[in-house]
Design an enzyme around this catalytic site. Structure first.
Site, PDB file in Angstrom:
ATOM      1  N   GLN A   1       1.098  -1.219  -0.199  1.00  0.00           N
ATOM      2  CA  GLN A   1       0.033   0.034  -0.190  1.00  0.00           C
ATOM      3  C   GLN A   1       0.682   1.316   0.033  1.00  0.00           C
ATOM      4  O   GLN A   1       1.391   1.332   0.930  1.00  0.00           O
ATOM      5  CB  GLN A   1      -0.754  -0.069   1.263  1.00  0.00           C
ATOM      6  CG  GLN A   1      -1.858   1.048   1.482  1.00  0.00           C
ATOM      7  CD  GLN A   1      -2.084   1.482   2.894  1.00  0.00           C
ATOM      8  OE1 GLN A   1      -1.257   1.270   3.788  1.00  0.00           O
ATOM      9  NE2 GLN A   1      -3.548   1.620   3.194  1.00  0.00           N
TER      10      GLN A   1
ATOM     11  N   SER B   1       1.053   6.382   2.847  1.00  0.00           N
ATOM     12  CA  SER B   1       1.669   7.316   3.726  1.00  0.00           C
ATOM     13  C   SER B   1       3.064   7.986   3.043  1.00  0.00           C
ATOM     14  O   SER B   1       3.794   7.196   2.434  1.00  0.00           O
ATOM     15  CB  SER B   1       2.082   6.637   4.963  1.00  0.00           C
ATOM     16  OG  SER B   1       1.085   6.186   5.767  1.00  0.00           O
TER      17      SER B   1
ATOM     18  N   SER C   1       4.944  -1.705   4.188  1.00  0.00           N
ATOM     19  CA  SER C   1       5.238  -2.871   4.735  1.00  0.00           C
ATOM     20  C   SER C   1       4.860  -3.978   3.160  1.00  0.00           C
ATOM     21  O   SER C   1       4.135  -3.833   2.477  1.00  0.00           O
ATOM     22  CB  SER C   1       4.466  -3.711   5.768  1.00  0.00           C
ATOM     23  OG  SER C   1       3.124  -3.413   5.653  1.00  0.00           O
TER      24      SER C   1
ATOM     25  N   GLU D   1      -9.281  -1.314   6.719  1.00  0.00           N
ATOM     26  CA  GLU D   1      -7.936  -1.798   7.173  1.00  0.00           C
ATOM     27  C   GLU D   1      -8.136  -2.462   8.410  1.00  0.00           C
ATOM     28  O   GLU D   1      -7.359  -3.170   8.818  1.00  0.00           O
ATOM     29  CB  GLU D   1      -7.242  -0.721   7.336  1.00  0.00           C
ATOM     30  CG  GLU D   1      -5.866  -0.761   7.958  1.00  0.00           C
ATOM     31  CD  GLU D   1      -4.724   0.393   7.717  1.00  0.00           C
ATOM     32  OE1 GLU D   1      -5.339   1.346   7.538  1.00  0.00           O
ATOM     33  OE2 GLU D   1      -3.717   0.266   7.657  1.00  0.00           O
TER      34      GLU D   1
ATOM     35  N   GLU E   1      -4.335   8.192  18.537  1.00  0.00           N
ATOM     36  CA  GLU E   1      -5.060   9.521  18.576  1.00  0.00           C
ATOM     37  C   GLU E   1      -6.008   9.719  17.311  1.00  0.00           C
ATOM     38  O   GLU E   1      -7.147  10.183  17.577  1.00  0.00           O
ATOM     39  CB  GLU E   1      -4.060  10.667  18.649  1.00  0.00           C
ATOM     40  CG  GLU E   1      -3.144  10.668  19.839  1.00  0.00           C
ATOM     41  CD  GLU E   1      -2.146   9.773  19.893  1.00  0.00           C
ATOM     42  OE1 GLU E   1      -1.739   8.748  19.054  1.00  0.00           O
ATOM     43  OE2 GLU E   1      -1.732   9.228  21.131  1.00  0.00           O
TER      44      GLU E   1
END
Lengths: 373, 396
Positions: free
Chosen positions: B115, B118, B150, B233, B366
């Site tokens: 994926q 990020s 990953s 996810e 968070e």
């Protein structure tokens, strides 16, 4: 192990349709008859118990006899249904002797296994809600101390007995066995105490020259008392769940409406995170409480562990929820008019009732072989 | 749901599959291919794409039958990103050609996915990403850098989001692509982590040409497509039933039982508290599983990752302390390139360090708390100043 046997052994952690129907009935009765102003007015009056409310709950809905088989005058339901009633009672903190009479005293009498005689007769009366009974032990007694309670005689003073002032019958453990003593009989004094939890009164019970009916010998009585305390502790988790849910719901409602710094206070991340954390705890408490109720209902050998886990977890969640409720309501949360204090007092008292979290963790240690040093 | 298929029928089809392809005498890849073609891969997927258009709640029936017959599985840990994220997104937004091309090898495990979301400058604020995709004829030319990828070193394909329009607010100018990891311009570099391992990667994209036929969803609508990926996810929980002491708590409980000399009163209290919390988390997961099977999915899933992250961190921290002298040691700092994410393997020091990632990867704790607060509890969003500003005008 095949999938089928595994499925049969797994606890059912959901609510059935019948349980949801029972919840609706209890919730609407309590909303009608025991809203916060009514409860606050009640605790300031001379009669903490609204007897007509108990009558409606006990007889109208049949809550008092949930655990009692139909042939003994009850509903023939299980601890799962009783747990749902306690969730709703926790949500409303209405004073009602359900936990002490319809759960603990009833469970003790059921555990004695009498099909007739005084124990069966008393069970029928408790199931109908005409009379209530309490176990004459301190409210803080954990299930593990049940057997040790079978000492002494009918000459005794027991302090901190929950809901004794409203009870018709006291179940008194002695070295000779378990006695049923009429609360109004000669030689019985029930002296109300000033309790931290205004919605669940405590009293000191003094027996001096009182007589009672012996229901069982010490051996079977010890087992029955332990069983009653186990059911009390296990289902108390559902009361704590309902209480915590109310605190979270009201706190979310308040922080969405209350504006400070030109925005709803519930939009501040530091507060949102605290409420989200509380939600996670409530969700987890529900799984733990349902697991305990299901283990009690099915007579699972896992019940002592399920109860100890539920109590070790849920009492902290209820106190945390009530403390957050007071804090996040700001100044309003500190007032007598707002019901938050009733929930804080109930939650803190509940964290001691039927054994503190620490006592239940000690039980866990024994049950899963994680011994102390 | 066009045809109301029931549990008995699904069980019958599973038994037919097992009869036609006995696991004992059928090769692993052949069995998985036959299972896909029988529609028993993911039963809620469409017919022809590994499914039967059946209720999702019937999947456990198939899984239980196959487990009982000791049938091979498709190693969901190795292909987790493909199964959990790429597949539902392709199903939801892909063309018929894309679905037919990608889903079968993905599920069988022939093709591993990663994926490319990020970026160094866009983690929790994912929509701030700066990797550019510029249209050139039938292709898009992609330049940028991704991170925390990953499986990139073993992946054949990637799901990729890139900025196709910098002149509109950041959520609007993103498009979603399928990137071929073997294309020129794709460079995968190991990213060494706190544990000493390189389980993740940095991926540098330099002039990578992606044909427009590998775009998923409309141009500029990639953020919406990415929501599908992100929602999925953390939904993958709920399949397997975890036994008591099944997670990290089991390791530390075992050490406690076997090494009485390590016991102290302080550690005992902490161990018991965590044991209870781990048991309650297990029950919460079990309750969620029962809700899914009963067709009443609750929002609890978003909470489970939060609970497991905190518990893993606290339990592994306790374990290092419990081990005392041994806790001062670390197994091996040699850089490795594991193919699998392994939270519980190796030693206590590794578990302690690796668990620090549990509250960051797949959405930080968070961010998850914000999601619970806003989507479950309905609390108001915080005021924000990036909603109506073109991406190119945002401070970076």
């Amino acid at each position: 192990m095949t999938a089928q046997t595994e499925a049969a052994q797994a606890p059912d952690l959901l609510y059935s349709e019948a349980e949801e129907d029972l919840r609706s009935a209890v919730r609407s009765l309590l909303a009608d008859r025991a809203d916060a102003p009514t409860v606050i007015a009640g605790i300031e009056s001379d009669t903490p118990y609204d007897l007509r409310l108990w009558e409606s709950l006990a007889a109208g809905i049949g809550a008092a006899g949930l655990l009692v088989p139909e042939k003994l005058g009850g509903q023939g339901a299980t601890h799962r249904e009783a747990a749902v009633v306690l969730e709703e009672l926790g949500r409303s903190v209405a004073p009602a002797p359900f936990l002490t009479s319809a759960v603990v005293a009833t469970e003790i009498l059921l555990a004695l296994g009498a099909q007739d005689g005084p124990a069966a007769e008393l069970l029928g009366e408790l199931a109908s809600g005409r009379r209530t009974a309490v176990l004459a032990l301190p409210f803080a007694t954990p299930p593990a101390d049940g057997a040790g309670a079978m000492t002494g005689t009918l000459e005794r003073t027991v302090t901190g007995v929950a809901e004794a002032a409203a009870a018709d019958v006291l179940l008194v453990p002695t070295a000779e066995g378990l006695y049923a003593v009429e609360a109004g009989a000669d030689g019985v004094t029930v002296e109300p105490l000033v309790a931290l939890d205004l919605t669940r009164p405590l009293a000191t019970v003094t027996l001096a020259g009182a007589t009672g009916t012996r229901l069982a010998e010490a051996g079977p009585a010890a087992e029955a008392v332990g069983r009653g305390l186990l059911a009390g502790a296990g289902l108390l988790a559902s009361e704590q769940l309902g209480l915590a849910e109310w605190c979270l719901t009201e706190t979310v409602r308040h922080t969405r409406e209350r504006h400070q710094f030109n925005r709803p206070v519930g939009s501040f991340q530091s507060l949102k995170h605290r409420m989200a954390q509380l939600w996670l705890e409530v969700v987890s408490a529900r799984a733990a409480a349902r697991n305990a109720a299901d283990a009690l209902a099915t007579g699972s050998p896992d019940a002592p562990l399920a109860v100890a886990v539920a109590q070790a977890y849920c009492s902290r969640v209820a106190v945390h929820a009530a403390e957050e409720c007071v804090q996040l309501h700001g100044g309003i949360g500190m007032t007598w008019e707002h019901p938050a204090h009733l929930y804080l007092k109930r939650a803190k008292a509940d964290s001691i009732a039927y054994g503190t979290a620490g006592r239940h963790r000690a039980s866990v240690a024994g049950l899963v072989e994680l011994p102390a040093p | 749901m066009s045809t109301a298929i029931d549990a008995a029928q699904i069980r019958g089809l599973t038994q037919e599959l097992l009869a036609a392809h006995p696991p004992a005498t059928t090769g692993r890849a052949d069995f998985l291919a036959a299972r896909f073609d029988a529609g028993l891969a993911w039963v809620h997927y469409p017919v022809g794409l590994g499914g039967l258009d059946a209720p999702r709640s019937l999947q456990p029936v198939v899984d239980a039958e196959l487990a009982a017959a000791d049938a091979p599985d498709n190693d969901p840990r190795r292909i987790g990103i493909g199964l959990g994220m790429a597949a539902p997104t392709i199903l939801g937004y892909g063309t018929e050609e894309q679905k037919a091309r990608f889903l079968r090898p993905l599920w069988i495990g022939e093709e591993v996915w990663c994926q490319l979301f990020s970026e160094p400058g866009a983690g929790s604020d994912l929509a701030a990403l700066g990797t550019r995709a510029v249209r050139d004829g039938d292709d898009w030319v992609v330049d940028g850098q991704k991170v925390w990828t990953s499986s990139a070193h073993v992946a054949r394909w990637a799901i990729l989001i890139a900025r196709t329009d910098p002149d509109v607010p950041k959520h609007r100018g993103i498009s979603y692509f399928i990137c071929d990891m073997t294309d020129p311009g794709v460079e995968v570099r190991p990213l060494r982590q706190i544990t000493g391992e390189a389980e993740f990667n940095e991926v540098f994209l330099t002039g990578v040409r992606i044909p427009d036929s590998r775009r998923l969803g409309p141009v500029g609508d990639g953020w919406k497509v990415a929501q599908t990926t992100l929602m999925n996810e953390r939904v993958s929980i709920g399949g397997a039933r975890i036994p008591r002491e099944g997670g990290m708590i089991g390791t530390v409980a075992k050490t406690w039982r076997e090494q009485p000399a390590l016991r102290t009163h302080d550690l005992h209290q902490r161990l018991l508290t965590l044991w209870v919390e781990a048991e309650v988390a297990r029950l919460t997961g079990e309750r969620l599983r029962q809700q899914l099977v009963a067709g009443q999915p609750g929002p609890e899933g978003s909470g489970m990752k939060l609970a497991f992250a905190r518990l893993n961190q606290e339990i592994s921290g306790l374990e290092v302390e419990l081990l005392g002298d041994e806790g001062l040691l670390y197994g091996d700092w040699t850089m490795r390139r594991p193919e699998l994410v392994d939270f519980t393997g190796r030693d206590a020091g590794y578990r302690y360090l690796r668990s620090k990632g549990n509250s960051i990867e797949g959405g930080t704790s968070e961010v998850l708390l914000n999601i619970v607060a806003e989507r479950v509890l309905g609390l108001p969003v915080e005021p924000r100043n990036d909603k109506d500003v073109a991406w190119k005008d945002l401070a970076r």
